[in-house]
Design a protein around this motif. Sequence first.
Motif, PDB file in Angstrom:
ATOM      1  N   GLY B  36       8.017 -10.668 -55.101  1.00 14.13           N
ATOM      2  CA  GLY B  36       6.890 -10.206 -55.913  1.00 14.13           C
ATOM      3  C   GLY B  36       5.897  -9.510 -54.992  1.00 14.13           C
ATOM      4  N   ASP B  37       4.648  -9.941 -55.043  1.00 15.59           N
ATOM      5  CA  ASP B  37       3.637  -9.330 -54.172  1.00 15.59           C
ATOM      6  C   ASP B  37       3.387 -10.130 -52.898  1.00 15.59           C
ATOM      7  OD1 ASP B  37       3.218  -7.253 -55.946  1.00 15.59           O
ATOM      8  OD2 ASP B  37       1.717  -8.386 -57.102  1.00 15.59           O
ATOM      9  N   THR B  38       4.113 -11.203 -52.763  1.00 19.36           N
ATOM     10  CA  THR B  38       3.875 -12.071 -51.606  1.00 19.36           C
ATOM     11  C   THR B  38       4.680 -11.606 -50.392  1.00 19.36           C
ATOM     12  OG1 THR B  38       3.564 -13.919 -53.112  1.00 19.36           O
ATOM     13  CG2 THR B  38       3.925 -14.455 -50.784  1.00 19.36           C
ATOM     14  N   VAL B  39       3.978 -11.419 -49.296  1.00 12.39           N
ATOM     15  CA  VAL B  39       4.652 -11.036 -48.053  1.00 12.39           C
ATOM     16  C   VAL B  39       5.159 -12.302 -47.347  1.00 12.39           C
ATOM     17  CG1 VAL B  39       4.405  -9.921 -45.805  1.00 12.39           C
ATOM     18  CG2 VAL B  39       3.191  -9.005 -47.811  1.00 12.39           C
ATOM     19  N   LEU B  40       6.419 -12.254 -46.976  1.00 13.88           N
ATOM     20  CA  LEU B  40       7.066 -13.391 -46.310  1.00 13.88           C
ATOM     21  C   LEU B  40       7.552 -12.932 -44.942  1.00 13.88           C
ATOM     22  CD1 LEU B  40       9.061 -14.073 -49.548  1.00 13.88           C
ATOM     23  CD2 LEU B  40       7.291 -15.623 -48.706  1.00 13.88           C
ATOM     24  N   GLU B  41       7.661 -13.867 -44.032  1.00 14.26           N
ATOM     25  CA  GLU B  41       8.129 -13.501 -42.690  1.00 14.26           C
ATOM     26  C   GLU B  41       9.233 -14.446 -42.238  1.00 14.26           C
ATOM     27  OE1 GLU B  41       5.660 -11.815 -39.160  1.00 14.26           O
ATOM     28  OE2 GLU B  41       5.866 -13.977 -38.815  1.00 14.26           O
TER      29      GLU B  41
END
Lengths: 264, 264
Positions: B36-41
């Motif tokens: 979605g709009d969540t940035v993950l690393e």
Amino acid sequence: MTFRNAARIVVALAAGIAVTTARAEIVQRTVEYKQGDTVLEGLLAYDTAGPAKRPGVLVVHDWTGVGPYTKRRVEQLAKMGYVVFAADIYGKGVRPANPKEAAATSGPYFKDRALVRARVNAAFQELEKQPNLDKGKIAAIGYCFGGMTVLELARSGAPVAGVVSFHGILGTPTPADARNIKGKVLVLHGADDPYVPPEQVKAFEDEMNAAKVDWQLDVYSDAVHAFTIPEAGNDKSKGAAYNARADRRSWKAMEDFFAEIFSG
Amino acid sequence: MTFRNAARIVVALAAGIAVTTARAEIVQRTVEYKQGDTVLEGLLAYDTAGPAKRPGVLVVHDWTGVGPYTKRRVEQLAKMGYVVFAADIYGKGVRPANPKEAAATSGPYFKDRALVRARVNAAFQELEKQPNLDKGKIAAIGYCFGGMTVLELARSGAPVAGVVSFHGILGTPTPADARNIKGKVLVLHGADDPYVPPEQVKAFEDEMNAAKVDWQLDVYSDAVHAFTIPEAGNDKSKGAAYNARADRRSWKAMEDFFAEIFSG
């Protein structure tokens, strides 16, 4: 020398293993021994190409006694490099021919665990006598009735490094004897085994925990009693049936367990 | 060329494996991706000396997020020849610093399994994009919180060959979703884990059986929650503690499981 053999030798050298060019040959012979006045007839097997001293595996038969199935397992283990002895719990010539006879023959032993312990310890001592045994390195494995038997061997205080129960009966009339257990315990269990219901598994875990035994339980889905025995057929609804996946996985679990208990 | 290298090449040839003389080097790098709009690393790792195509392993962190422990497991798996991706379920920079923060961060996810599934599937898709992945051969493993997460990945219907839960939470609000499970399931469980009590294990078995899933449960004595995590310390009375024996055995069980699901 084939390429494959060359590779095998290179690997063996690299791993620091003594290389022999002798052709591996599995020696297998019956051995008469006694418990009290009862004559028993076990089966001894080993690979002539193996090392001078090696770990031993005691194999305890299912309720049919020492027969073709036990013989196959003994051969498998001998090929893996162990000195292997198939215990005879019933007595020489006592080889039930069908499930009805097997139930009649095994029944008294389930009730008389002192006799079971005497018989399995007699076999254990036969294995201990073998000149190619690496002393102190003995495991015991058993199937169904034999699973019950190797657990009783452990409960008797025998100096066994580890015991493996394949779809064995886990219940005992003397759970306090778990305090005598010297080795590790591996239980390989079918999730749907009607002869070893959840309350029996729970009681077993409680017994082992109370005695601070090193135990492990592996549970296989879709597996009922006798899941390692092809002769049990494929009809799960009978409560005993072969399961190739659980057979393969449980054998691997045993191999890993042996690697652990025989290391060092 | 050393003798050991020669041996290695002979073995590789004998086994039909492509031989490379390149020195093995583990590449490891962070990868930004989105759900979605969540940035993950996440964290990607593989051995440069491995084959062009290889199976993949998705690793899901415990409640502390992608940290030193996860990184060590990722390295171990990369050295074993897999292309490895550590999922980030929490979001870039969300790295709880202590148990209190970890509990606060993980809590909402235990309640919102739809979000867990979305996040872990986003990671799964990142791993699927890797050019050195042997398509169709992905396993997912997870620790504690991550065990719960890989089980939800399976329940979501993702095309995962197998999932392994190390001391994971087994309960789910939607047990009927087990019917979506496509791969095999291996649960590695501490017998004394207070966070995964017997009734939760029983409910899990019932869930898996109802959906006819291929599952296996290995139970380790004397092990509580977090038994594979040295950072958990050695005080069993806290309910979470390291257990070297269960750590070693569970890792081996995972290796055997991978050998099975990645064969053929």
